[in-house]
Each structure stands twice: as structure tokens, then as C-alpha cells.
Design a protein around this motif. Structure first.
Motif, PDB file in Angstrom:
ATOM      1  N   ASP A  14       0.855  -1.188   0.000  1.00  0.00           N
ATOM      2  CA  ASP A  14       0.000   0.000   0.000  1.00  0.00           C
ATOM      3  C   ASP A  14       0.893   1.241   0.000  1.00  0.00           C
ATOM      4  OD1 ASP A  14      -1.711   2.063   0.321  1.00  0.00           O
ATOM      5  OD2 ASP A  14      -2.637   1.354   2.173  1.00  0.00           O
ATOM      6  N   PRO A  15       1.145   1.826  -1.176  1.00  0.00           N
ATOM      7  CA  PRO A  15       2.085   2.961  -1.246  1.00  0.00           C
ATOM      8  C   PRO A  15       1.644   4.143  -0.396  1.00  0.00           C
ATOM      9  CG  PRO A  15       0.947   2.621  -3.356  1.00  0.00           C
ATOM     10  CD  PRO A  15       0.594   1.464  -2.481  1.00  0.00           C
ATOM     11  N   GLN A  16       0.341   4.273  -0.156  1.00  0.00           N
ATOM     12  CA  GLN A  16      -0.136   5.413   0.635  1.00  0.00           C
ATOM     13  C   GLN A  16       0.448   5.388   2.051  1.00  0.00           C
ATOM     14  OE1 GLN A  16      -2.485   7.980  -0.881  1.00  0.00           O
ATOM     15  NE2 GLN A  16      -1.115   8.812   0.639  1.00  0.00           N
ATOM     16  N   LYS A  17       0.822   4.193   2.501  1.00  0.00           N
ATOM     17  CA  LYS A  17       1.368   4.078   3.864  1.00  0.00           C
ATOM     18  C   LYS A  17       2.815   4.568   3.954  1.00  0.00           C
ATOM     19  CE  LYS A  17      -1.584   0.722   5.998  1.00  0.00           C
ATOM     20  NZ  LYS A  17      -1.968  -0.647   5.634  1.00  0.00           N
ATOM     21  N   GLU A  18       3.474   4.729   2.823  1.00  0.00           N
ATOM     22  CA  GLU A  18       4.871   5.177   2.841  1.00  0.00           C
ATOM     23  C   GLU A  18       4.899   6.692   3.056  1.00  0.00           C
ATOM     24  OE1 GLU A  18       7.567   3.140   1.031  1.00  0.00           O
ATOM     25  OE2 GLU A  18       6.231   1.392   0.994  1.00  0.00           O
ATOM     26  N   GLY A  19       5.716   7.136   3.989  1.00  0.00           N
ATOM     27  CA  GLY A  19       5.831   8.572   4.204  1.00  0.00           C
ATOM     28  C   GLY A  19       6.596   9.213   3.047  1.00  0.00           C
ATOM     29  N   ARG A  20       7.558   8.469   2.526  1.00  0.00           N
ATOM     30  CA  ARG A  20       8.457   8.997   1.496  1.00  0.00           C
ATOM     31  C   ARG A  20       8.541   7.911   0.433  1.00  0.00           C
ATOM     32  NH1 ARG A  20      14.224   9.145   1.925  1.00  0.00           N
ATOM     33  NH2 ARG A  20      15.074  10.944   0.802  1.00  0.00           N
TER      34      ARG A  20
ATOM     35  N   ASP B 173       4.599  14.523  -0.276  1.00  0.00           N
ATOM     36  CA  ASP B 173       3.192  14.921  -0.144  1.00  0.00           C
ATOM     37  C   ASP B 173       2.425  14.370  -1.330  1.00  0.00           C
ATOM     38  OD1 ASP B 173       3.360  16.846   2.173  1.00  0.00           O
ATOM     39  OD2 ASP B 173       4.932  17.588   0.809  1.00  0.00           O
ATOM     40  N   PHE B 174       1.806  13.238  -1.134  1.00  0.00           N
ATOM     41  CA  PHE B 174       1.153  12.620  -2.298  1.00  0.00           C
ATOM     42  C   PHE B 174      -0.101  11.841  -1.907  1.00  0.00           C
ATOM     43  CE2 PHE B 174       3.890   9.334  -0.591  1.00  0.00           C
ATOM     44  CZ  PHE B 174       3.145   8.180  -0.707  1.00  0.00           C
ATOM     45  N   GLU B 175      -0.942  11.669  -2.915  1.00  0.00           N
ATOM     46  CA  GLU B 175      -2.093  10.772  -2.781  1.00  0.00           C
ATOM     47  C   GLU B 175      -1.881   9.666  -3.804  1.00  0.00           C
ATOM     48  OE1 GLU B 175      -6.816  10.699  -3.924  1.00  0.00           O
ATOM     49  OE2 GLU B 175      -5.774  12.623  -3.886  1.00  0.00           O
ATOM     50  N   ALA B 176      -1.942   8.415  -3.357  1.00  0.00           N
ATOM     51  CA  ALA B 176      -1.792   7.289  -4.291  1.00  0.00           C
ATOM     52  C   ALA B 176      -3.197   6.861  -4.718  1.00  0.00           C
ATOM     53  CB  ALA B 176      -1.057   6.141  -3.607  1.00  0.00           C
ATOM     54  N   ARG B 177      -3.588   7.273  -5.923  1.00  0.00           N
ATOM     55  CA  ARG B 177      -4.953   6.967  -6.389  1.00  0.00           C
ATOM     56  C   ARG B 177      -4.965   5.636  -7.124  1.00  0.00           C
ATOM     57  NH1 ARG B 177      -7.046  12.695  -8.968  1.00  0.00           N
ATOM     58  NH2 ARG B 177      -6.692  13.902  -7.068  1.00  0.00           N
ATOM     59  N   SER B 178      -5.762   4.731  -6.628  1.00  0.00           N
ATOM     60  CA  SER B 178      -5.859   3.430  -7.291  1.00  0.00           C
ATOM     61  C   SER B 178      -6.552   3.625  -8.643  1.00  0.00           C
ATOM     62  CB  SER B 178      -6.668   2.487  -6.408  1.00  0.00           C
ATOM     63  OG  SER B 178      -6.984   1.348  -7.163  1.00  0.00           O
ATOM     64  N   LEU B 179      -5.999   3.025  -9.705  1.00  0.00           N
ATOM     65  CA  LEU B 179      -6.563   3.269 -11.050  1.00  0.00           C
ATOM     66  C   LEU B 179      -7.444   2.122 -11.539  1.00  0.00           C
ATOM     67  CD1 LEU B 179      -3.581   4.951 -12.933  1.00  0.00           C
ATOM     68  CD2 LEU B 179      -5.473   6.007 -11.703  1.00  0.00           C
ATOM     69  N   HIS B 180      -7.598   1.093 -10.725  1.00  0.00           N
ATOM     70  CA  HIS B 180      -8.419  -0.045 -11.167  1.00  0.00           C
ATOM     71  C   HIS B 180      -9.755  -0.094 -10.430  1.00  0.00           C
ATOM     72  CE1 HIS B 180      -4.705  -2.440 -12.720  1.00  0.00           C
ATOM     73  NE2 HIS B 180      -5.205  -1.628 -13.629  1.00  0.00           N
ATOM     74  N   GLU B 181     -10.787  -0.389 -11.191  1.00  0.00           N
ATOM     75  CA  GLU B 181     -12.134  -0.606 -10.628  1.00  0.00           C
ATOM     76  C   GLU B 181     -12.479  -2.063 -10.831  1.00  0.00           C
ATOM     77  OE1 GLU B 181     -14.675   1.608  -9.507  1.00  0.00           O
ATOM     78  OE2 GLU B 181     -13.066   3.116  -9.408  1.00  0.00           O
ATOM     79  N   GLU B 182     -13.240  -2.620  -9.912  1.00  0.00           N
ATOM     80  CA  GLU B 182     -13.755  -3.975 -10.150  1.00  0.00           C
ATOM     81  C   GLU B 182     -14.935  -3.871 -11.111  1.00  0.00           C
ATOM     82  OE1 GLU B 182     -14.473  -5.507  -6.203  1.00  0.00           O
ATOM     83  OE2 GLU B 182     -12.565  -6.596  -6.311  1.00  0.00           O
ATOM     84  N   ILE B 183     -14.871  -4.652 -12.173  1.00  0.00           N
ATOM     85  CA  ILE B 183     -15.936  -4.591 -13.184  1.00  0.00           C
ATOM     86  C   ILE B 183     -16.826  -5.842 -13.050  1.00  0.00           C
ATOM     87  CG2 ILE B 183     -16.453  -4.317 -15.651  1.00  0.00           C
ATOM     88  CD1 ILE B 183     -14.738  -2.004 -14.453  1.00  0.00           C
ATOM     89  N   PHE B 184     -16.189  -7.003 -13.051  1.00  0.00           N
ATOM     90  CA  PHE B 184     -16.881  -8.264 -12.759  1.00  0.00           C
ATOM     91  C   PHE B 184     -16.227  -8.854 -11.512  1.00  0.00           C
ATOM     92  CE2 PHE B 184     -17.708  -7.773 -17.250  1.00  0.00           C
ATOM     93  CZ  PHE B 184     -18.959  -8.336 -17.444  1.00  0.00           C
ATOM     94  N   VAL B 185     -17.055  -9.433 -10.629  1.00  0.00           N
ATOM     95  CA  VAL B 185     -16.496 -10.178  -9.490  1.00  0.00           C
ATOM     96  C   VAL B 185     -17.179 -11.532  -9.482  1.00  0.00           C
ATOM     97  CG1 VAL B 185     -16.261 -10.306  -6.972  1.00  0.00           C
ATOM     98  CG2 VAL B 185     -15.996  -8.100  -8.135  1.00  0.00           C
ATOM     99  N   ASN B 186     -16.404 -12.572  -9.547  1.00  0.00           N
ATOM    100  CA  ASN B 186     -16.927 -13.944  -9.625  1.00  0.00           C
ATOM    101  C   ASN B 186     -18.046 -14.066 -10.661  1.00  0.00           C
ATOM    102  OD1 ASN B 186     -15.132 -14.660  -7.614  1.00  0.00           O
ATOM    103  ND2 ASN B 186     -16.587 -14.077  -6.001  1.00  0.00           N
TER     104      ASN B 186
END
Ligand SMILES: Nc1ncnc2c1ncn2[C@@H]1O[C@H](COP(=O)(O)OP(=O)(O)OP(=O)(O)O)[C@@H](O)[C@H]1O
Ligand SMILES: O=P(O)(O)OC[C@H]1O[C@H](OP(=O)(O)OP(=O)(O)O)[C@H](O)[C@@H]1O
Ligand SMILES: O=C(O)c1cccnc1
Length: 494
Positions: free
Chosen positions: A392-398, A415-428
Motif C-alpha cells: 500500500d504505497p499510501q502508507k509510505e511517508g516517502r 506529499d502525495f495521494e496514491a490513487r488506485s486506477l483499477h475498478e472492479e468490473i466483474f467479481v466472480n
């Protein structure tokens, strides 16, 4: 009709080798093993600094409907003669896995997973060809349209390409891709009905030729425009002589129909459009039609538009056909679909790699997550970051970001926000995502572009946008490359 099969299901919209491989896996009882594939391209098209992802809507349609019909099975039995039990298995197959994807309109770069399929090996394999077919084309057109839009800026752009598109599906889905990347309308009426894209239309040279005279043809046309609700009158002025016949006739008709039609524009489709547009502007202004706009068309693309603007052409609206819908200067995007992990005989997921003598072509093994690292002080993106699933890159301070092949190019981001770029489209196997409407997707593209420094957005020689691997992801890749090298060495020394 030349064939005896009653339907045309899309499950067979695949390469024969996918079914051959599936048969091998089925026979070897590997078909049910969990596998993860990733879809990505290596090199951005047109030398652009970014790509615009399009194709998810159609991918969803395809995966939802993915079933082999009786006639598909009959056909495979007749032409290849696969064994009956395998055909029985195909009859039952449907998508039961998980698909994660970028959203349509997301900006995309080389070597990052646009879409991940995690499913049985058989199902994931059988989707490959159609998914690539869809994403390669639509992302290519959306990217070309975005380049054109960069040059056009806030002026209007109309998509005119259907007649020159590589067949009907390309016209429909290509114009949709162009719209989400920023064009304003389509000339394709079916695309208007199907997707809700605004439609627009002027008229062709043939109408002037039919009446053999600019003034008479435009008058007849104005009569019919006056009968319509929107009253829009945009005559085409270059059939015989723009300045001596086309524009004077348009002005005369517009005066005669004042109050009955909206003389919103004229269209120029050839000749020296810088010179002709300036002269036309003067003539319109002198006649009081200062708000009548000039529409230009004729083999336009980002280069001709840029040149026309540099020449001070008085063009307000751009009609773009052939060069956009066919991605004329680069007709294919090279996205690939590579397996990155497979379940072993003990139920454990094992990373896989494809080695190449070209370091940029070596695949990145393992199940991964993709982030956009947005600097919270500048509100601009620092680059994209591919990490292993458990990180989880958001947990890294640097956060250390470094180039995956030229590793000495590196930086630390705090000073950053790590925005996840993937959405779940189908699950099972269940569709869990609702694709937004096209206007929302179009606005999303504009929002995403705001995150990019101008240096990545210019159409000529843009800076290379960073797509980095986390240290763990990079170490994992190096370890696996080393293991493979050892294995190969062991074999050659035997
Ligand atoms: N001032 C200009 N500067 C640069 N390119 C231009 C200029 N005016 C037109 N063009 C472009 O040059 C090309 C014109 O090519 P060409 O002369 O074959 O077509 P045309 O004038 O439209 O002729 P026709 O109408 O008979 O097809 C088109 O791509 C057009 O967009
Ligand atoms: O040039 P494009 O970017 O492809 O844009 C579409 C072209 O299609 C039409 O020409 P066409 O010669 O097909 O028909 P016309 O008789 O209306 O000129 C239109 O006039 C544009 O020139
Ligand atoms: O409406 C137009 O002017 C148009 C539509 C398609 C192709 N060329 C022009």
C-alpha cells in the motif's frame, strides 16, 4: 447467405489458437486453474505523451454475453472435429471470474495494466482476442482524438468519418471513442441514437450539383431548414467558386430568409482554407453576419489544423473524418495480453514471466495494483506506480520512484495521494460496475488531463511520463529473471 449456421454469436470472435490451447488445458485438467492475465501496450501511439483508454463499455457487453451457442459448437465439430467431451465443456462455459480495469477516459501509459482478468485459465484465455481487438481500436481512436482536441482547444470539433471508417462497427465505436476524448458531435445518426452523442450535419456538394447553381440549391435548402425545429442553415460554399459564387449565394439566401432560419455557419471543404476563410470572414462581417461561423473540413488532422491556425485561418469549427477514424498515421495500437500468474497443483498462485532480449519487452510478473501518484501540493501527477498486491504505497511517508530500466533516474515524493486506477468490473462472474454516461466520461478525460504537466501533453516530442515499479515489484521481477536464467543455464550445460 453463404453459411448454414443460424446465429453469429461473438464467442467465436477469437483466434483459433485460443480454442486449441483451451483444449490442451482441458485435456490436461489445467483449464480450471486460476490464472491472471494483464492487458497493456508498450509504446504510446502517434508519439503522444499519454493515451486515453476507451473500450470498456464494449468489453462489458462482450463478457456479459460470452457463451458458445449450439451453432458455434456445431461449427467447431464440423471444421476442427474437437472431441465431444471438450465440446460439451465449451457448451457450459461462461465467464465466472473477476475483471479489474481502468475506467473509460482514464489516461494510460506504456507498460501499465489497463485491465486484469483473474479467472479460470480457460475463460481468461478465451477472452484474449476480443478484448485486445476492442481495446486496441477504441483506445487508439480516443488517443488520436485527444491529440486533435489539444490543437483545437476550446473551439468545436465535429466527427465526420463514418464513410471512411474500416466498416460499420469501427465507425460507431470509433465515433464514441472520439467523443469521449473531447469532440463535440458525430455525423453518424445511429451513434447518436445508440450512445446519446449529439449529432450534426450540413450538406454535400451533390446537392449543389443537383440544382446546378449555388443560389438555387441554397434557397431550396433554406426552405427545408425553415421547416425544422432547430432552423440551422450551414451551406457548403466550395462546389464551384467559394468567393465569387458560394459565399455570395449563402449571404443572399440568408438575407432573404432572415428570421426564418438560423444562419449559424458556412462550410469550406477545400482550396487554400487559410486564405479562403479570411476572405469569407470579411464578406460575412461586411454583410452583418458577424456571428456566422466558418466550418472547415477536408482531410484535417492535428498537423493541418495547427498549420491553419498558425496562418491565422478564420476557422471556428473543425469537421474531421478520415484521418481520425482510421488513425491514419498509425493504424494499430500494439496492446498485448500476458499471463502474469497461474495457480500451481497445490492451489498456490505462482508468478510467471515472458523474457525478451529487449529489456522493455520483458513482462512484469505477479498480481499487481496500479496507482497514480498525485502531488497534493501541486495537484499534478508525479507518475504512475505499479506495486505488488500486498503493498500500500499510501502508507509510505516517502515514496521512492525510479525508472524500471534506467534505475538511476529516481526521485522521492512526500506529499502525495496514491490513487488506485483499477475498478472492479466483474467479481466472480457478476457485473458489479455501471459505466457512466458518455458526457461524464468526457468530463473525466478533461479532469484527468488537468493532472498532467503541459510537458506531457504537447503533441510534438512530449516528455516521457514515469511509469515505475515499486522496489518490491522490481525485486520480484529481477529474482524471477535470475531463476529463469539459472534454469536455462542448467539445461544448456546438461
Ligand atoms: N492553407 C493551408 N495550409 C495547409 N494545409 C491546407 C491549407 N488549406 C488546405 N489545406 C489542406 O491541404 C489539403 C488539400 O488537399 P487538396 O488540394 O488535394 O484538396 P482540396 O483543395 O480539398 O481539393 P478538392 O476539394 O478538389 O478535394 C487538405 O488536407 C487540407 O486540409
Ligand atoms: O475529409 P475528411 O476528414 O475525411 O472529412 C469528411 C469528408 O467527407 C466529405 O467529402 P466527400 O468527398 O466524401 O463528399 P462530398 O461530396 O460531401 O464532398 C466531406 O466533404 C469531407 O471532406
Ligand atoms: O455534415 C457534414 O458536413 C459532413 C458529414 C459527413 C462527412 N462530411 C461532411
Amino acid at each position: 447467405m453463404s453459411n448454414k449456421y443460424e446465429d453469429d454469436s461473438l464467442a467465436l470472435h477469437t483466434d483459433a489458437y485460443q480454442i486449441n490451447m483451451t483444449e490442451t488445458y482441458w485435456h490436461d485438467k489445467m483449464h480450471y486453474r486460476k490464472a491472471v492475465f494483464e492487458l497493456y501496450f508498450r509504446k504510446l501511439p502517434f508519439g503522444n505523451g499519454y493515451g486515453v483508454f476507451a473500450g470498456l463499455e464494449k468489453v462489458i457487453e462482450f463478457v456479459k454475453a460470452f457463451r458458445f451457442t449450439e451453432s458455434d459448437i456445431d461449427y467447431l465439430r464440423n471444421v476442427v472435429g474437437y472431441e465431444e467431451e471438450f465440446l460439451d465443456y465449451l457448451k457450459e462455459i461462461k465467464f465466472t471470474g473477476t475483471i479489474r480495469s481502468m475506467k473509460e477516459g482514464e489516461l494510460v501509459f506504456g507498460n501499465e495494466p489497463i485491465l486484469q482478468v483473474e479467472s479460470t485459465l480457460a475463460e481468461a484465455q478465451l477472452l484474449e482476442t476480443a478484448l485486445l481487438n476492442i481495446v486496441n481500436y477504441q483506445t487508439l481512436i480516443a488517443t488520436k482524438a485527444s491529440r486533435i482536441k489539444q490543437v483545437i482547444g476550446n473551439q468545436k470539433a465535429l466527427e465526420f468519418g463514418t464513410r471512411r471508417a474500416q466498416e460499420m462497427d469501427a465507425a460507431i465505436w470509433g465515433t464514441r471513442a472520439a467523443f469521449i476524448a473531447g469532440l463535440d458531435s458525430t455525423s453518424n445518426v445511429r451513434a447518436g441514437k445508440k450512445f446519446g452523442i449529439p449529432i450534426s450535419g450540413t450538406h454535400a456538394h451533390s446537392m449543389i450539383q443537383v440544382y446546378k447553381n449555388d443560389y438555387i440549391a441554397m434557397k431550396k435548402y433554406a426552405e427545408s431548414c425553415a421547416r425544422r425545429k432547430n432552423k440551422v442553415f450551414i451551406p457548403l460554399v466550395d462546389t464551384y467558386d467559394v468567393l465569387r459564387s458560394g459565399v455570395p449565394a449563402a449571404i443572399q439566401v440568408a438575407k432573404e430568409f432572415e428570421g426564418k432560419i438560423e444562419f449559424t455557419g458556412i462550410r469550406l471543404d477545400g482550396g487554400d482554407m487559410a486564405y479562403l476563410s479570411k476572405k469569407t470572414r470579411q464578406m460575412l462581417d461586411q454583410s452583418g453576419f458577424t456571428s456566422t461561423q466558418i466550418v472547415a473540413s477536408s482531410d484535417l488532422d492535428e498537423d493541418t489544423i495547427l498549420s491553419l491556425k498558425a496562418q491565422g485561418a478564420q476557422i471556428d469549427i473543425w469537421g474531421i473524418g478520415t484521418k481520425l477514424i482510421t488513425a491514419f498515421d498509425q493504424p494499430a495500437l500494439g496492446a498485448v495480453y500476458k499471463i502474469v500468474a497461474i495457480e500451481d497443483e497445490h492451489g498456490k498462485m505462482v508468478d510467471t514471466i515472458k523474457i525478451s532480449s529487449n529489456p522493455e519487452k520483458v513482462s512484469t510478473p505477479g498480481m499487481k495494483k496500479l496507482y497514480r501518484i498525485v502531488n497534493t501540493l501541486t495537484h499534478k501527477s508525479e507518475g504512475d506506480y505499479i506495486a505488488l498486491q500486498e503493498e500500500d504505497p499510501q502508507k509510505e511517508g516517502r515514496l521512492k520512484m525510479f525508472h524500471p530500466t534506467h534505475t538511476f533516474i529516481s526521485k522521492y515524493v512526500t506529499d502525495f495521494e496514491a490513487r488506485s486506477l483499477h475498478e472492479e468490473i466483474f467479481v466472480n462472474g457478476e457485473l458489479v460496475y455501471e459505466n457512466p454516461d458518455i458526457f461524464t466520461i468526457q468530463a473525466f478525460v478533461a479532469e484527468n488531463l488537468n493532472l498532467l504537466w503541459d510537458e506531457y501533453q504537447r503533441t510534438l516530442n512530449p516528455e516521457e511520463y514515469p511509469v515505475d515499479l515499486s522496489q518490491k515489484c522490481w525485486d520480484n521481477k529481477m529474482r524471477i529473471i535470475q531463476e529463469i536464467k539459472e534454469k536455462v543455464k542448467g539445461r544448456t550445460s546438461q
